[in-house]
Write a protein that holds these residues in place. Structure first.
Motif, PDB file in Angstrom:
ATOM      1  N   LEU A  33       0.857  -1.180   0.000  1.00  0.00           N
ATOM      2  CA  LEU A  33       0.000   0.000   0.000  1.00  0.00           C
ATOM      3  C   LEU A  33       0.892   1.228   0.000  1.00  0.00           C
ATOM      4  CD1 LEU A  33      -2.684  -1.084   2.618  1.00  0.00           C
ATOM      5  CD2 LEU A  33      -3.062  -0.737   0.168  1.00  0.00           C
ATOM      6  N   PHE A  83      -2.785   0.376  -4.281  1.00  0.00           N
ATOM      7  CA  PHE A  83      -2.454  -0.967  -3.805  1.00  0.00           C
ATOM      8  C   PHE A  83      -1.786  -1.759  -4.915  1.00  0.00           C
ATOM      9  CE2 PHE A  83      -6.580  -1.446  -5.760  1.00  0.00           C
ATOM     10  CZ  PHE A  83      -6.600  -2.723  -6.288  1.00  0.00           C
ATOM     11  N   THR A 101      -9.134  -7.236  -7.103  1.00  0.00           N
ATOM     12  CA  THR A 101      -9.971  -6.130  -6.630  1.00  0.00           C
ATOM     13  C   THR A 101     -11.008  -6.595  -5.613  1.00  0.00           C
ATOM     14  OG1 THR A 101     -11.411  -6.443  -8.565  1.00  0.00           O
ATOM     15  CG2 THR A 101      -9.715  -4.731  -8.719  1.00  0.00           C
ATOM     16  N   ILE A 104     -10.615  -5.468  -1.966  1.00  0.00           N
ATOM     17  CA  ILE A 104     -10.998  -4.066  -1.774  1.00  0.00           C
ATOM     18  C   ILE A 104     -12.510  -3.966  -1.599  1.00  0.00           C
ATOM     19  CG2 ILE A 104     -10.948  -1.755  -2.757  1.00  0.00           C
ATOM     20  CD1 ILE A 104      -8.161  -2.974  -2.051  1.00  0.00           C
ATOM     21  N   VAL A 107     -13.565  -5.000   1.916  1.00  0.00           N
ATOM     22  CA  VAL A 107     -13.375  -3.954   2.929  1.00  0.00           C
ATOM     23  C   VAL A 107     -14.480  -2.910   2.823  1.00  0.00           C
ATOM     24  CG1 VAL A 107     -11.859  -2.081   3.700  1.00  0.00           C
ATOM     25  CG2 VAL A 107     -10.882  -4.306   3.093  1.00  0.00           C
ATOM     26  N   THR A 197      -6.508   2.649   5.144  1.00  0.00           N
ATOM     27  CA  THR A 197      -5.292   1.903   4.784  1.00  0.00           C
ATOM     28  C   THR A 197      -5.074   0.740   5.741  1.00  0.00           C
ATOM     29  OG1 THR A 197      -4.280   3.930   3.919  1.00  0.00           O
ATOM     30  CG2 THR A 197      -2.803   2.101   4.421  1.00  0.00           C
ATOM     31  N   ILE A 200      -7.480  -2.180   5.085  1.00  0.00           N
ATOM     32  CA  ILE A 200      -7.111  -2.997   3.929  1.00  0.00           C
ATOM     33  C   ILE A 200      -5.937  -3.913   4.266  1.00  0.00           C
ATOM     34  CG2 ILE A 200      -6.200  -2.954   1.573  1.00  0.00           C
ATOM     35  CD1 ILE A 200      -7.787  -0.387   1.129  1.00  0.00           C
ATOM     36  N   HIS A 203      -7.023  -6.761   6.417  1.00  0.00           N
ATOM     37  CA  HIS A 203      -7.822  -7.726   5.659  1.00  0.00           C
ATOM     38  C   HIS A 203      -6.926  -8.634   4.820  1.00  0.00           C
ATOM     39  CE1 HIS A 203     -11.442  -9.252   3.729  1.00  0.00           C
ATOM     40  NE2 HIS A 203     -10.852  -9.086   2.548  1.00  0.00           N
TER      41      HIS A 203
END
Length: 327
Positions: A33, A83, A101, A104, A107, A197, A200, A203
């Motif tokens: 990230l 990312f 993706t 994302i 989240v 941030t 993510i 996760h």
């Protein structure tokens, strides 16, 4: 999987960081990230000048950097989170935009935001794009990266990428302009980009059993700086790498109309013809010959024109307007 939060916000360094990890950690999967300060990032196969609003970019000192992957030009700022997945897999089976993706979207679901994967490589909320994605594949290794507009400055985004496409004729990859939105505009309760941030990263680390945090060390930074200086900060990579194109543009000046016709290859003017209803004392073929072989770059052109008494060739035409008309 190595999980990296790259705290650098320098665009040249961050583009070099992706290539460094892609090429030098061949046995490791990586997730990163990162954020850039204001910058325009163009796709590997694009004609840079046809993608950017050069005046706005120069006036606001916004860096323009070419990336490894294809696809269209994007605007980055500190309100945009990026990312990167660098993964190994079976050759010929690596291109999978939905796979990279989906985390994302997971989240965002936790934040009660419904998102969709649309087209080839976009994520949207209510039909408006907040994430564009691109990939670079070499044999059994893929670099997938994407933007996440969280609280980006929309004025800078639209102005930086606003260009009169009719000036350029080429076969370069073209950006597709979409209606865009910020994730923060859809949150039920506001959170910071730092918190987003963190969510993510948490996760991703929960998804992969072999996840471990990785910090860039002095050796990494030295090698990335070397790659940045030798490649990502250079005109040859960011502008000169552009495919061959034809440029045509007409301007109106105090001294009359001027029309430029140029063939440009690898960022260098191969052929130029200048037409118009201006007056001149000397043959403008001398100027055309001098500009042939010059970089299609304002500083390089200005330096070349400084060798001439400009008003003898283009009476009552300001040199700065003349140069501006070549872009």
């Amino acid at each position: 999987m190595l999980c990296i939060y790259n705290k650098s916000t320098e665009p040249y360094f961050n583009m070099a960081t992706e290539e460094y990890f892609f090429k030098n950690f061949a046995d490791r999967n990586i997730f990163m990230l990162w954020r850039n300060k204001s910058a325009v990032i163009v796709g590997k196969h694009q004609n840079t000048l046809s993608e950017i609003n050069l005046d706005y970019v120069q006036e606001n000192e916004i860096p323009v950097v070419r990336r490894l992957s294809g696809g269209g030009a994007v605007f980055h700022d500190l309100g945009n989170l990026n990312f990167t997945f660098i993964m190994n897999g079976k050759e010929g089976k690596l291109v999978d935009f939905k796979k990279y993706t989906l985390p994302i979207q997971d989240v965002l679901t936790k934040l009660e935001i419904e998102s969709k994967f649309e087209g080839r490589n976009d994520l949207t909320i209510d039909g408006r794009k907040f994430s564009g994605n691109a990939e670079h594949v070499v044999r059994n290794r893929v670099l997938h990266h994407g933007t996440l507009l969280f609280a980006s400055e929309m004025k800078d985004l639209t102005q930086s990428l606003k260009v009169k496409e009719s000036k350029f004729k080429d076969k370069a990859v073209k950006s597709v302009r979409s209606r865009v939105t910020n994730i923060s505009s859809h949150l039920k309760e506001q959170i910071s980009i730092e918190k987003f941030t963190e969510m993510i990263m948490d996760h991703i680390m929960a998804m992969y059993d072999d996840s471990e945090q990785y910090e860039l060390n002095a050796a990494d930074i030295n090698e990335i700086n070397k790659l940045r200086d030798e490649k990502y900060t250079t005109w040859d990579w960011n502008f000169g790498y552009s495919p061959k194109y034809n440029f045509n543009h007409e301007i109106k000046t105090p001294g009359g109309h001027v029309e430029f016709n140029m063939d440009v290859h690898s960022g260098v003017i191969e052929k130029i013809k200048i037409f118009g209803d201006f007056f001149n004392k000397k043959d403008i073929t001398e100027i055309e010959n001098a500009l042939t072989g010059t970089k299609h770059d304002s500083k390089a052109i200005e330096e070349k024109l400084s060798e001439f008494e400009f008003d003898d060739y283009f009476s009552n035409i300001p040199k700065d307007e003349f140069i501006k008309g070549m872009f």
